[in-house]
Motif scaffolding. Structure first.
Motif, PDB file in Angstrom:
ATOM      1  N   UNK A 107       0.853  -1.190   0.000  1.00  0.00           N
ATOM      2  CA  UNK A 107       0.000   0.000   0.000  1.00  0.00           C
ATOM      3  C   UNK A 107       0.888   1.238   0.000  1.00  0.00           C
ATOM      4  N   UNK A 108       0.269   2.356  -0.334  1.00  0.00           N
ATOM      5  CA  UNK A 108       0.979   3.612  -0.174  1.00  0.00           C
ATOM      6  C   UNK A 108       1.109   3.888   1.311  1.00  0.00           C
ATOM      7  N   UNK A 109       2.317   4.194   1.792  1.00  0.00           N
ATOM      8  CA  UNK A 109       2.479   4.393   3.244  1.00  0.00           C
ATOM      9  C   UNK A 109       1.752   5.637   3.718  1.00  0.00           C
ATOM     10  N   UNK A 110       1.115   5.501   4.881  1.00  0.00           N
ATOM     11  CA  UNK A 110       0.452   6.648   5.490  1.00  0.00           C
ATOM     12  C   UNK A 110       1.467   7.474   6.264  1.00  0.00           C
ATOM     13  N   UNK A 111       1.033   8.636   6.698  1.00  0.00           N
ATOM     14  CA  UNK A 111       1.933   9.509   7.447  1.00  0.00           C
ATOM     15  C   UNK A 111       2.342   8.875   8.768  1.00  0.00           C
ATOM     16  N   UNK A 112       1.403   8.177   9.408  1.00  0.00           N
ATOM     17  CA  UNK A 112       1.728   7.518  10.667  1.00  0.00           C
ATOM     18  C   UNK A 112       2.773   6.435  10.487  1.00  0.00           C
ATOM     19  N   UNK A 113       2.667   5.681   9.385  1.00  0.00           N
ATOM     20  CA  UNK A 113       3.652   4.634   9.113  1.00  0.00           C
ATOM     21  C   UNK A 113       5.016   5.238   8.840  1.00  0.00           C
ATOM     22  N   UNK A 114       5.055   6.307   8.059  1.00  0.00           N
ATOM     23  CA  UNK A 114       6.327   6.962   7.786  1.00  0.00           C
ATOM     24  C   UNK A 114       6.953   7.517   9.055  1.00  0.00           C
ATOM     25  N   UNK A 115       6.119   8.038   9.957  1.00  0.00           N
ATOM     26  CA  UNK A 115       6.651   8.570  11.210  1.00  0.00           C
ATOM     27  C   UNK A 115       7.271   7.455  12.046  1.00  0.00           C
ATOM     28  N   UNK A 116       6.588   6.301  12.131  1.00  0.00           N
ATOM     29  CA  UNK A 116       7.138   5.182  12.891  1.00  0.00           C
ATOM     30  C   UNK A 116       8.434   4.683  12.271  1.00  0.00           C
TER      31      UNK A 116
END
Length: 582
Positions: A562-571
């Motif tokens: 999937x396209x990474x969400x902002x929360x995933x990128x932050x983690x």
């Protein structure tokens, strides 16, 4: 207290005094509110339940006839096999919440719904279209729950617009078979009050850009699939709704297979004598898994057999049992899961035996049949560890014997023509041609098989990683009986004649080698006899035999890209920062 439902009046019309054995309304209310009272409500009851009991005490005349129906604000009927909503529901003129989950409703006539309805929950039914529901929908409806139904394909009738649901705030369409992302979003964009949307479990939710496209297309949405939409996520997906070329109606799935542990060593219990005519056996190990949703045909990976031999002797009974076992397991799997025939089996390249076999396998699948991919993820996949055994036999002994005889004749002619052998002849004598071998068809045996659940990928999860544990493999490979050895010797008369011509020194060497070969056989028989004793505990047997069995395991994971969400990128950024700090 039945006397509360009877009015005591004399001839003058005035209320008579209440009998001494009748409780007052205050005493009755105390009995209803006391948690230790036998008339107390059970835990989990709604406020309407308490209100109805209070009305029965304070104003019992309201409970007569149809008057009690005016008091209902919420009605919940779950798992009662209801298949139709008739006009009798209109008697609940003040009903605001209706829950009819886990029933058999396939069609709803909206004309039979009270106009005051604000919440309609119909999850886990058999609703296949919205035509009957949208004929005269309740104008004040704020929540519509249609999860786990049979809605499918593109909704071309545009039933999910503000013309039918002007006050809709929450919409649940999860776990249906909706596939048209563009068409659905174009309808939902007209719902100006929509704040909560649940679409997980639909085939369209498997598209990599699914979440980003909806977040950018519905700017007033607050929750998507029970996950809050923050400002950083909106900023990340800004402008995606205006780039339809990035929204492809396909899904990408990556399957990774790591290490295999616990495979028994095929050479521990059996060894070959030097010069024996038994076949050389090669072993290779691979992992198979099922995947559905592919459109291309030639996608199955071929098995590459490792050619370095693992020395062992042939056990004909075990080979026949291997084939029967594999065939039986395949038939059982087909009977348990008929849909398994439509899935394609993928095989990792074969690897030689080791204590830890590292497959290092990674394959990306592109699925354009989103409905088929959803069914596959819901059913799960079958992961198996397969052993492939190949028998390598020497080329026919007659041809070798003729070649040896012709070579001897040539050497005799050379001796007559020359007095002594030259240096080149000595070098030729030392050189020996490599022995040619022919292989039988491979014998495959399933060492372990397990179904891996992948349904979590239909929700908000993007990765399923597990270690398949098939348990400890118990193998008993017995040595060949003397009758089988005699058959092998009789099948090679040329070698038998050679053995007769050997001198005594070679015979003594052969005896010593045979004694060395029979020594491990005696130890093996001793271990097997110890293992068969029933009075010994397994732990004691392992200590005496020196065995430490390891269960057969394989690392397996499936990732939905999937396209990474902002929360995933932050983690991910936090994890990288911590790694650099360490």
């Amino acid at each position: 207290n039945k006397s509360r439902f009877v009015t005591y009046a004399g001839s003058s019309g005035q209320e008579e005094e209440r009998p001494l054995d009748e409780e007052s309304p205050e005493a009755l209310l105390e009995l209803l509110s006391d948690p230790h009272s036998p008339w107390a409500l059970p835990p989990g009851c709604s406020p309407e339940d308490q209100r109805l009991r209070d009305v029965a005490v304070l104003a019992p005349q309201l409970t007569h006839g149809n008057r009690v129906l005016q008091l209902f604000r919420s009605l919940r009927i779950v798992g009662k096999d209801v298949d139709e909503v008739d006009e009798g529901l209109l008697q609940l003129q003040h009903l605001e919440e209706l829950t009819l989950c886990a029933n058999q409703i396939s069609r709803i006539t909206s004309a039979n719904l009270p106009r005051t309805l604000k919440v309609l929950e119909l999850c886990c039914n058999a609703v296949a279209d919205l035509q009957g529901l949208c004929a005269q929908p309740p104008p004040e409806l704020q929540h519509l729950g249609l999860g786990y139904n049979r809605l499918h394909g593109p909704l071309q009738d545009k039933r999910l617009t503000a013309d039918f649901w002007p006050n809709l705030i929450s919409l649940d369409l999860s776990f249906n078979n909706l596939t048209d992302l563009f068409g659905l979003v174009s309808q939902l964009s007209s719902l100006k009050k929509l704040r909560i949307l649940v679409l997980q479990g639909n085939p369209l939710a498997l598209i990599p850009t699914y979440r980003g496209f909806i977040v950018d297309s519905l700017p007033k949405l607050s929750f998507l699939d029970d996950i809050h939409i923050g400002l950083d996520e909106r900023y990340q997906f800004r402008g995606l709704s205006k780039q339809p070329e990035l929204i492809k109606n396909e899904a990408r799935v990556v399957v990774s297979i790591g290490k295999i542990k616990g495979v028994p060593d095929p050479s521990t219990l059996q060894e070959l004598e030097m010069g024996s005519e038994a076949p050389v056996i090669t072993y290779s190990y691979c992992v198979t898994y099922e995947f559905a949703g592919e459109e291309t045909e030639d996608v199955v990976t071929e098995v590459k057999i490792h050619q370095s031999p693992v020395v062992a002797t042939l056990d004909m009974d075990n080979s026949a049992w291997d084939m029967r076992e594999m065939k039986g397991q395949q038939e059982c799997a087909a009977m348990e899961d008929p849909a398994a025939h439509t899935a394609k089996v993928f095989v990792t390249p074969g690897e030689p035996w080791a204590d830890t076999i590292d497959c290092s396998y990674r394959k990306e699948h592109t699925a354009k049949d989103l409905v088929g991919l959803k069914d596959y993820l819901r059913a799960g996949t079958i992961v198996s560890v397969v052993e492939e055994k190949v028998l390598w036999w020497p080329v026919s002994a007659d041809s070798e014997e003729n070649a040896v005889k012709s070579g001897k004749k040539r050497q005799g002619l050379k001796k007559e023509s020359t007095k002594g052998p030259g240096p080149r002849d000595k070098q030729k004598k030392k050189k020996k041609k490599p022995r040619e071998l022919r292989s039988d068809p491979p014998i495959r045996r399933i060492l372990g098989s397990e179904r891996v659940a992948l349904e979590a990928l239909l929700a908000t999860e993007t990765l399923v990683a597990t270690v398949c544990d098939f348990g400890i493999l118990i193998t008993e490979q017995l040595l060949q009986s003397p009758s089988q050895e005699e058959k092998l010797v009789r099948s090679c008369p040329g070698d038998r004649d050679k053995k007769k011509g050997k001198d005594k020194s070679k015979k003594t060497k052969a005896k010593k080698e045979s004694q060395k070969a029979t020594a491990p056989a005696k130890e093996t028989d001793l271990l097997l006899s110890i293992g068969k004793k029933k009075n010994r505990r397994p732990a004691e047997q392992e200590e005496e035999c020196g065995l430490q069995p390891v269960p057969l395991t394989v690392e397996f994971q499936v990732q939905l890209l999937r396209w990474p969400t902002a929360g995933t990128q932050h983690r991910d950024s936090v994890t990288e920062a911590e790694g650099k700090a360490q």
